[in-house]
Design an enzyme around this catalytic site. Structure first.
Site, PDB file in Angstrom:
ATOM      1  N   SER A 167      31.613  19.641  78.267  1.00  0.00           N
ATOM      2  CA  SER A 167      31.254  18.279  77.888  1.00  0.00           C
ATOM      3  C   SER A 167      32.348  17.303  78.337  1.00  0.00           C
ATOM      4  CB  SER A 167      31.020  18.217  76.369  1.00  0.00           C
ATOM      5  OG  SER A 167      30.373  17.032  76.008  1.00  0.00           O
ATOM      6  N   ASP A 333      20.026  21.836  77.590  1.00  0.00           N
ATOM      7  CA  ASP A 333      20.977  20.732  77.392  1.00  0.00           C
ATOM      8  C   ASP A 333      20.385  19.462  77.982  1.00  0.00           C
ATOM      9  OD1 ASP A 333      23.106  18.952  77.355  1.00  0.00           O
ATOM     10  OD2 ASP A 333      24.545  20.346  78.224  1.00  0.00           O
ATOM     11  N   HIS A 366      23.073  21.269  74.234  1.00  0.00           N
ATOM     12  CA  HIS A 366      24.426  20.991  74.710  1.00  0.00           C
ATOM     13  C   HIS A 366      25.471  21.808  73.965  1.00  0.00           C
ATOM     14  CE1 HIS A 366      27.551  18.660  76.612  1.00  0.00           C
ATOM     15  NE2 HIS A 366      28.049  18.297  75.451  1.00  0.00           N
TER      16      HIS A 366
END
Lengths: 393, 393
Positions: A167, A333, A366
């Site tokens: 991320s 995601d 995610h």
């Protein structure tokens, strides 16, 4: 002049001690070593809080820098002093783990702008003796990476064997590989992208507006005024948390299951389990995170756009790189969908760099990069093992 | 005993007149005609504000009931008295339009729980002389439909030629076809589903928490106390608005384009166009919508689950239906993705009902049902034309 010390655990939350006296190693940089920022401003003195795991080898070649995500911190593989919970990547980092601390020296530092001991909006502004609040200059991902490079320098490490993260951590990985290609032997960007999308900026803006709408935010001066924008920050976290999961994952986990009752209550209490789960996420987050840090770090992500500095051509950012890349994404995601990773992979291919890519099947969205995902673990282990063989034979 | 009158335009916003003296037709039901609610409670007296377009034919067989979405209202095809803007479905409803008011008599009523003249939380509670606030019983989608049936009865209409609507409007369409199958000749549910998903409940909960976190909400008594939870409602709208668009659509419309400047401003003002767009959506919404209505109507959607009353088997809800269905979805709609429509279609097929289905290619997300989508227009026109031929030859 950089200096390092280990302070006693503060044993308190983000805005309650960690900001100035973190319970981890601290590297301090004086007025003679300012952090130059993309905004044109600078920060000095600067404090970077960090953790290490494993042992640096004699030629200082076995260091892996782990970069944390938006609300992460330096406590990768050891208990978090604020929450008392295990480190956020203990499944990946540790003895015998995919990032094996029997073999590698792992470093993770709290990002500048954060609230776990690195200089951030909750830190004391030396000019006023009060918390910075919004007087801290804006921070970017390149600024975070520049600060990490200062730390790595101070630790006497020339080249990192790997820079890894998911991320926002993956954004830092990409930035490292572009800003300091010769210092990054391998790069492992996970569930990330080369820029923040319009939709992601929009979600961040909702979170910021929720915080700033809270009258207890006090224009950012809540620490000095003894208040806390808890409700606003909790709403921000709730909205963000939905984006970390997937529709399928939420359906599998909660469906329309009710909370401790057989039928709906015809009211506004948490009827559905997903509601009480989200409320819990919001409430527990405010115990560990500083609202102004949330503003700063989300803004850093929004500003991230590697290609912008290279005439809009991402491949140019990686031109001539000898770093070995392994890019990973997750099928469900939707915050950093696989197409974002593929954009990076295509650019790396176009620039002639070495890159492998895996899209991992999961319904966990995610957040999968933080969870028990065996294919991710095998990918990391395999990539580092073969890179180590190439590096040391 | 129902009575109808036409009041003068109030010319003011949701919480400023429309609640008790709406600028449209009003049907009033007295204490002898209570609206029975799923909660076991009831509402009496009851007021339903509605608009009509076109002319009811002699045998009262050409009526089409249009059902509005979460923040819609009865002003389908004529200027909205609060915003001054055109009706929300003027592209679809009007003379010569896909729902042709030269041929059909179109009725649309504000949902119970709403804020445009039907009884809702901003209406005066006859027991106290103050706005209901949270003292209004919770409303469900079946309750909304039951109220619409009272209106349709009062208008002397036995069978509706069509019930049509998108999103929450589509939920009402499905509920009509299940609760009153013999009264629905054709049904046109668009961009909807047979229940609200876990993720959708989660997003609604964020919006409600944002409203209830605003100290100006005052436990729902803001109208009586002269305040307004504007900031909370704006944040709720911003979060919801993202879910009405698509990642691709936002990218096409805004990308990472900056707002009136050449580089980022290194601050928390709206740097990106998508931010100022969202802020505008939030700010303009609070001018036209009541915060408590937002709580009630989102809750109604959350509770919606047709199959729950049929042992979890959706097909059983439609068993024996002679209604002709046309189901439409949009490729980039992630709030009510096509799989939700397909669930309805499969259940209709399993129950032996007549159904056609179209998935329309667009990058405009859920909001596509409100926008200029020629394939949708052709679908509606074709479906109604062939149904009219079947009905009247």
């Amino acid at each position: 002049m950089a200096s390092s010390r280990h302070s006693l655990p503060a044993g308190a939350g983000a805005a309650r001690g960690e900001a100035d006296t973190p319970s981890s190693h601290v590297m301090r940089f004086g007025l003679d070593q300012p952090l130059r920022l993309d905004s044109g401003q600078s920060i000095a003195p600067l404090q970077i809080a960090y953790q290490t795991y494993g042992t640096l080898n004699a030629d200082r070649s076995n260091a892996i820098l782990v970069c944390h995500a938006l609300t992460g911190d330096q406590h990768v593989a050891s208990d978090n002093p604020v929450t008392g919970k295990p480190g956020w990547w203990e499944t990946v980092v540790g003895p015998g783990k995919p990032i094996d601390t029997d073999r590698f020296f792992v470093v993770c530092s709290n990002v500048v702008g954060g609230c776990m001991g690195s200089t951030g909006p909750a830190s004391t502004n030396p000019a006023t003796g009060q918390p910075f609040g919004l007087d801290l200059p804006l921070i970017t991902i390149p600024d975070m990476v520049r600060a990490q490079a200062m730390l790595v320098d101070a630790l006497g490490i020339d080249q990192l064997f790997c820079v890894a993260g998911g991320s926002m951590g993956g954004m830092q990985v990409l930035q490292w590989s572009v800003a300091y290609p010769e210092r990054v032997f391998t790069a492992l960007p996970i569930a990330t992208g080369p820029r923040h999308s319009s939709q992601n900026i929009a979600f961040h803006e909702v979170g910021r507006q929720a915080i700033m709408a809270d009258p207890d935010w006090r224009g950012g001066r809540y620490l000095a005024e003894g208040t806390s924008p808890r409700k606003g920050l909790a709403v921000a976290r709730m909205a963000a948390h939905i984006t970390y999961m997937s529709d399928e994952g939420l359906h599998r986990k909660f469906g329309r299951a009710l909370q401790d009752r057989e039928r709906v209550a015809f009211g506004f209490d948490a009827d559905f389990q997903v509601e009480s789960y989200l409320r819990h996420q919001g409430l527990s987050f405010v115990e560990r995170f500083d609202a102004n840090s949330y503003l700063y770090v989300t803004r850093a992500m929004d500003y991230f756009d590697i290609a912008a500095d290279y005439g809009g051509r991402l491949a140019n950012a990686f031109r001539g790189s000898r770093t070995r890349f392994c890019v990973a994404s997750f099928t469900s995601d939707w915050l950093f969908p696989t197409i974002e990773s593929k954009t990076v992979v295509r650019a790396l291919n176009a620039s002639g760099a070495s890159v492998s890519f895996v899209e991992i099947e999961t319904d966990r969205g995610h957040d999968a990069f933080l969870l028990d995902e065996p294919v991710l673990f095998a990918t990391i282990r395999g990539f580092l093992t073969s890179a180590a063989a190439a590096r040391w034979g």
